[in-house]
Design a protein around this motif. Structure first.
Motif, short mmCIF file in Angstrom:
data_model
loop_
_atom_site.label_atom_id
_atom_site.label_comp_id
_atom_site.label_asym_id
_atom_site.label_seq_id
_atom_site.Cartn_x
_atom_site.Cartn_y
_atom_site.Cartn_z
N GLY A 1 0.41 -1.43 0.60
CA GLY A 1 -0.16 -0.05 -0.38
C GLY A 1 1.25 1.24 0.34
N ALA B 1 -1.61 3.54 -2.40
CA ALA B 1 -2.69 2.62 -1.83
C ALA B 1 -3.25 2.64 -0.76
CB ALA B 1 -3.37 1.11 -3.24
N SER B 2 -4.59 3.00 -0.70
CA SER B 2 -5.39 2.49 0.50
C SER B 2 -5.49 0.75 0.60
CB SER B 2 -6.85 3.21 0.24
OG SER B 2 -7.94 1.91 -0.41
N GLN C 1 -7.78 -0.84 -1.60
CA GLN C 1 -6.95 -1.16 -3.46
C GLN C 1 -6.39 -2.16 -3.07
OE1 GLN C 1 -5.75 3.05 -3.63
NE2 GLN C 1 -7.40 3.50 -5.20
N SER D 1 -6.48 -6.08 -5.16
CA SER D 1 -6.12 -7.27 -6.01
C SER D 1 -6.19 -7.95 -5.28
CB SER D 1 -4.25 -5.71 -6.11
OG SER D 1 -3.52 -5.92 -4.50
#
Length: 69
Positions: free
Chosen positions: A43, A48-49, A52, A56
């Motif tokens: 992250g 990215a949070s 998110q 993935s």
């Protein structure tokens, strides 16, 4: 039922087939074990949070779930 056999007309040897099935079944578990400890670092490096990063992993594991059906 000959259409279900490989082109050579023979089934693979049982130990080889069992090993292949075991390897494919453990691939999803291995990916989780390798991926989860790095969630925070992934992250941070991708800006990215956590949601998110979780998406993935979900996108990777959905095909495994569909294949089990």
């Amino acid at each position: 039922m000959t259409g279900a056999l490989p082109p050579s007309g023979r089934m693979p040897p049982p130990p080889l087939l069992a090993g292949l099935v075991a390897a494919l079944a453990s691939l999803g578990q291995f990916s989780i074990s390798a991926y989860l400890p790095g969630f925070d670092e992934i992250g941070r490096s991708l800006s990215a949070s956590s949601a998110q990063v979780q998406y993935s992993l979900t996108a990777y594991l959905v095909p495994f779930a569909v294949a089990m059906l």
